[in-house]
Design a protein around this motif. Sequence first.
Motif, PDB file in Angstrom:
ATOM      1  N   ARG A  31      -9.711 -12.591  96.317  1.00 50.39           N
ATOM      2  CA  ARG A  31      -8.741 -11.580  96.764  1.00 50.39           C
ATOM      3  C   ARG A  31      -8.054 -10.915  95.591  1.00 50.39           C
ATOM      4  O   ARG A  31      -7.874  -9.707  95.529  1.00 50.39           O
ATOM      5  N   ARG A  32      -7.653 -11.754  94.613  1.00 50.13           N
ATOM      6  CA  ARG A  32      -6.959 -11.225  93.439  1.00 50.13           C
ATOM      7  C   ARG A  32      -7.862 -10.292  92.646  1.00 50.13           C
ATOM      8  O   ARG A  32      -7.429  -9.231  92.181  1.00 50.13           O
ATOM      9  N   ALA A  33      -9.132 -10.679  92.478  1.00 55.35           N
ATOM     10  CA  ALA A  33     -10.064  -9.845  91.715  1.00 55.35           C
ATOM     11  C   ALA A  33     -10.255  -8.499  92.399  1.00 55.35           C
ATOM     12  O   ALA A  33     -10.353  -7.458  91.729  1.00 55.35           O
ATOM     13  N   LEU A  35      -8.048  -6.905  94.240  1.00 56.19           N
ATOM     14  CA  LEU A  35      -6.832  -6.118  94.000  1.00 56.19           C
ATOM     15  C   LEU A  35      -6.792  -5.613  92.562  1.00 56.19           C
ATOM     16  O   LEU A  35      -6.442  -4.453  92.300  1.00 56.19           O
ATOM     17  N   ALA A  36      -7.153  -6.490  91.621  1.00 54.69           N
ATOM     18  CA  ALA A  36      -7.150  -6.082  90.206  1.00 54.69           C
ATOM     19  C   ALA A  36      -8.165  -4.957  89.985  1.00 54.69           C
ATOM     20  O   ALA A  36      -7.907  -4.031  89.193  1.00 54.69           O
ATOM     21  N   ALA A  37      -9.280  -4.990  90.687  1.00 52.92           N
ATOM     22  CA  ALA A  37     -10.272  -3.914  90.564  1.00 52.92           C
ATOM     23  C   ALA A  37      -9.693  -2.599  91.069  1.00 52.92           C
ATOM     24  O   ALA A  37      -9.942  -1.534  90.496  1.00 52.92           O
ATOM     25  N   GLU A  38      -8.896  -2.667  92.154  1.00 55.48           N
ATOM     26  CA  GLU A  38      -8.218  -1.459  92.657  1.00 55.48           C
ATOM     27  C   GLU A  38      -7.321  -0.874  91.574  1.00 55.48           C
ATOM     28  O   GLU A  38      -7.289   0.340  91.360  1.00 55.48           O
ATOM     29  N   VAL A  39      -6.544  -1.768  90.917  1.00 55.34           N
ATOM     30  CA  VAL A  39      -5.628  -1.300  89.870  1.00 55.34           C
ATOM     31  C   VAL A  39      -6.410  -0.578  88.768  1.00 55.34           C
ATOM     32  O   VAL A  39      -5.963   0.463  88.262  1.00 55.34           O
ATOM     33  N   GLN A  40      -7.595  -1.097  88.418  1.00 61.53           N
ATOM     34  CA  GLN A  40      -8.365  -0.478  87.321  1.00 61.53           C
ATOM     35  C   GLN A  40      -8.762   0.944  87.682  1.00 61.53           C
ATOM     36  O   GLN A  40      -8.844   1.818  86.821  1.00 61.53           O
ATOM     37  N   ARG A  41      -9.008   1.195  88.985  1.00 65.43           N
ATOM     38  CA  ARG A  41      -9.390   2.541  89.408  1.00 65.43           C
ATOM     39  C   ARG A  41      -8.198   3.502  89.342  1.00 65.43           C
ATOM     40  O   ARG A  41      -8.359   4.691  89.124  1.00 65.43           O
ATOM     41  N   ILE A  42      -6.969   2.953  89.525  1.00 61.75           N
ATOM     42  CA  ILE A  42      -5.761   3.787  89.563  1.00 61.75           C
ATOM     43  C   ILE A  42      -5.240   4.087  88.151  1.00 61.75           C
ATOM     44  O   ILE A  42      -4.754   5.184  87.874  1.00 61.75           O
ATOM     45  N   LYS A  43      -5.350   3.086  87.258  1.00 61.85           N
ATOM     46  CA  LYS A  43      -4.772   3.243  85.916  1.00 61.85           C
ATOM     47  C   LYS A  43      -5.518   4.307  85.114  1.00 61.85           C
ATOM     48  O   LYS A  43      -6.741   4.452  85.254  1.00 61.85           O
ATOM     49  N   PRO A  44      -4.784   5.024  84.256  1.00 59.69           N
ATOM     50  CA  PRO A  44      -5.453   6.027  83.421  1.00 59.69           C
ATOM     51  C   PRO A  44      -6.516   5.405  82.510  1.00 59.69           C
ATOM     52  O   PRO A  44      -7.589   5.961  82.321  1.00 59.69           O
ATOM     53  N   GLY A  50      -7.472  -1.340  78.871  1.00 55.19           N
ATOM     54  CA  GLY A  50      -6.160  -1.003  79.428  1.00 55.19           C
ATOM     55  C   GLY A  50      -5.277  -2.220  79.668  1.00 55.19           C
ATOM     56  O   GLY A  50      -4.347  -2.161  80.473  1.00 55.19           O
ATOM     57  N   ARG A  51      -5.558  -3.305  78.963  1.00 56.72           N
ATOM     58  CA  ARG A  51      -4.750  -4.521  79.202  1.00 56.72           C
ATOM     59  C   ARG A  51      -3.294  -4.275  78.862  1.00 56.72           C
ATOM     60  O   ARG A  51      -2.973  -3.542  77.919  1.00 56.72           O
ATOM     61  N   ASP A  52      -2.420  -4.904  79.641  1.00 55.18           N
ATOM     62  CA  ASP A  52      -0.977  -4.673  79.553  1.00 55.18           C
ATOM     63  C   ASP A  52      -0.313  -6.038  79.322  1.00 55.18           C
ATOM     64  O   ASP A  52      -0.090  -6.807  80.260  1.00 55.18           O
ATOM     65  N   ALA A  53       0.006  -6.317  78.051  1.00 52.91           N
ATOM     66  CA  ALA A  53       0.540  -7.637  77.685  1.00 52.91           C
ATOM     67  C   ALA A  53       1.877  -7.919  78.370  1.00 52.91           C
ATOM     68  O   ALA A  53       2.154  -9.061  78.767  1.00 52.91           O
ATOM     69  N   ALA A  54       2.711  -6.869  78.519  1.00 51.65           N
ATOM     70  CA  ALA A  54       4.030  -7.060  79.148  1.00 51.65           C
ATOM     71  C   ALA A  54       3.858  -7.467  80.618  1.00 51.65           C
ATOM     72  O   ALA A  54       4.559  -8.355  81.114  1.00 51.65           O
ATOM     73  N   ARG A  55       2.930  -6.800  81.301  1.00 51.63           N
ATOM     74  CA  ARG A  55       2.670  -7.140  82.712  1.00 51.63           C
ATOM     75  C   ARG A  55       2.123  -8.570  82.830  1.00 51.63           C
ATOM     76  O   ARG A  55       2.537  -9.337  83.703  1.00 51.63           O
ATOM     77  N   GLU A  56       1.238  -8.931  81.932  1.00 53.47           N
ATOM     78  CA  GLU A  56       0.668 -10.286  81.978  1.00 53.47           C
ATOM     79  C   GLU A  56       1.741 -11.336  81.712  1.00 53.47           C
ATOM     80  O   GLU A  56       1.762 -12.390  82.370  1.00 53.47           O
ATOM     81  N   ALA A  57       2.658 -11.052  80.781  1.00 54.04           N
ATOM     82  CA  ALA A  57       3.753 -11.997  80.505  1.00 54.04           C
ATOM     83  C   ALA A  57       4.664 -12.113  81.727  1.00 54.04           C
ATOM     84  O   ALA A  57       5.133 -13.211  82.071  1.00 54.04           O
ATOM     85  N   ALA A  58       4.915 -10.986  82.401  1.00 55.28           N
ATOM     86  CA  ALA A  58       5.780 -11.000  83.592  1.00 55.28           C
ATOM     87  C   ALA A  58       5.137 -11.817  84.719  1.00 55.28           C
ATOM     88  O   ALA A  58       5.831 -12.524  85.465  1.00 55.28           O
ATOM     89  N   ILE A  59       3.808 -11.720  84.836  1.00 58.25           N
ATOM     90  CA  ILE A  59       3.098 -12.517  85.853  1.00 58.25           C
ATOM     91  C   ILE A  59       3.316 -14.005  85.599  1.00 58.25           C
ATOM     92  O   ILE A  59       3.631 -14.778  86.513  1.00 58.25           O
ATOM     93  N   VAL A  60       3.178 -14.400  84.344  1.00 54.05           N
ATOM     94  CA  VAL A  60       3.352 -15.817  83.988  1.00 54.05           C
ATOM     95  C   VAL A  60       4.798 -16.258  84.241  1.00 54.05           C
ATOM     96  O   VAL A  60       5.038 -17.336  84.811  1.00 54.05           O
ATOM     97  N   VAL A  82      -8.030 -16.036  84.328  1.00 52.12           N
ATOM     98  CA  VAL A  82      -8.159 -15.382  85.652  1.00 52.12           C
ATOM     99  C   VAL A  82      -8.226 -13.860  85.483  1.00 52.12           C
ATOM    100  O   VAL A  82      -9.067 -13.182  86.095  1.00 52.12           O
ATOM    101  N   ILE A  83      -7.337 -13.328  84.647  1.00 57.16           N
ATOM    102  CA  ILE A  83      -7.281 -11.875  84.459  1.00 57.16           C
ATOM    103  C   ILE A  83      -8.564 -11.376  83.788  1.00 57.16           C
ATOM    104  O   ILE A  83      -9.158 -10.375  84.211  1.00 57.16           O
ATOM    105  N   GLU A  84      -9.024 -12.090  82.752  1.00 61.26           N
ATOM    106  CA  GLU A  84     -10.253 -11.664  82.070  1.00 61.26           C
ATOM    107  C   GLU A  84     -11.453 -11.703  83.016  1.00 61.26           C
ATOM    108  O   GLU A  84     -12.288 -10.792  83.020  1.00 61.26           O
ATOM    109  N   GLY A  86     -11.353 -11.390  86.230  1.00 62.17           N
ATOM    110  CA  GLY A  86     -11.181 -10.297  87.192  1.00 62.17           C
ATOM    111  C   GLY A  86     -11.614  -8.967  86.590  1.00 62.17           C
ATOM    112  O   GLY A  86     -12.282  -8.163  87.248  1.00 62.17           O
ATOM    113  N   LEU A  87     -11.239  -8.755  85.327  1.00 65.24           N
ATOM    114  CA  LEU A  87     -11.633  -7.501  84.667  1.00 65.24           C
ATOM    115  C   LEU A  87     -13.146  -7.451  84.488  1.00 65.24           C
ATOM    116  O   LEU A  87     -13.773  -6.409  84.705  1.00 65.24           O
ATOM    117  N   ASP A  88     -13.749  -8.582  84.109  1.00 62.29           N
ATOM    118  CA  ASP A  88     -15.219  -8.634  83.983  1.00 62.29           C
ATOM    119  C   ASP A  88     -15.864  -8.278  85.328  1.00 62.29           C
ATOM    120  O   ASP A  88     -16.818  -7.503  85.389  1.00 62.29           O
TER     121      ASP A  88
END
Length: 92
Positions: A31-33, A35-44, A50-60, A82-84, A86-88
Motif C-alpha cells: 500500500r505504501r509503495a 502511494l509513494a509511486a503516486e507522489v513521484q508522479r505529482i512531484k516536479p 527527488g529525495r527529500d531528506a527533511a520529509r524522510e526525517a519527519a516520517i521517522v 522501505v523508501i528506497e 518503494g522508489l525502486d
Amino acid sequence: MRPIDSETATLAEVRSAIDQVDAELAALLERRAALAAEVQRIKPVGGHRGRDAAREAAIVEAMLPLAPSFSREHLARIMNAVIEAGLDASGV
Ligand SMILES: O=C(O)C(=O)C[C@]1(C(=O)O)C=C[C@@H](O)C=C1
C-alpha cells in the motif's frame, strides 16, 4: 488473533503469530509503495533524484513514539530501506 501467552506458548505458535504480522507488513508495504509511486508522479522531480531528506526525517520522528522499542537510528535505517524499495518499485 489469539493473544500469545509468553509463559506457555510454543515455538510454532509464536512463529505463526510472527507470520501473521509479516503478512500485515507485506500488505502495508504494498500500500505504501503504491502511494509513494503516486507522489513521484505529482512531484516536479520524482524518483531517487527527488529525495527529500527533511520529509524522510519527519516520517521517522512521527514514528518514534509509535515504536518505542526502536531507536531513531534503527527506525531511520528501516524507513530508508522501505523508501528506497518503494522508489525502486515505482520505476521512476
Ligand atoms: O513525500 C515525498 O516527497 C516522496 O517522494 C515520498 C517518499 C516516501 O516514500 O515516503 C519518498 C521519497 C522522499 O525522499 C520522501 C518520501
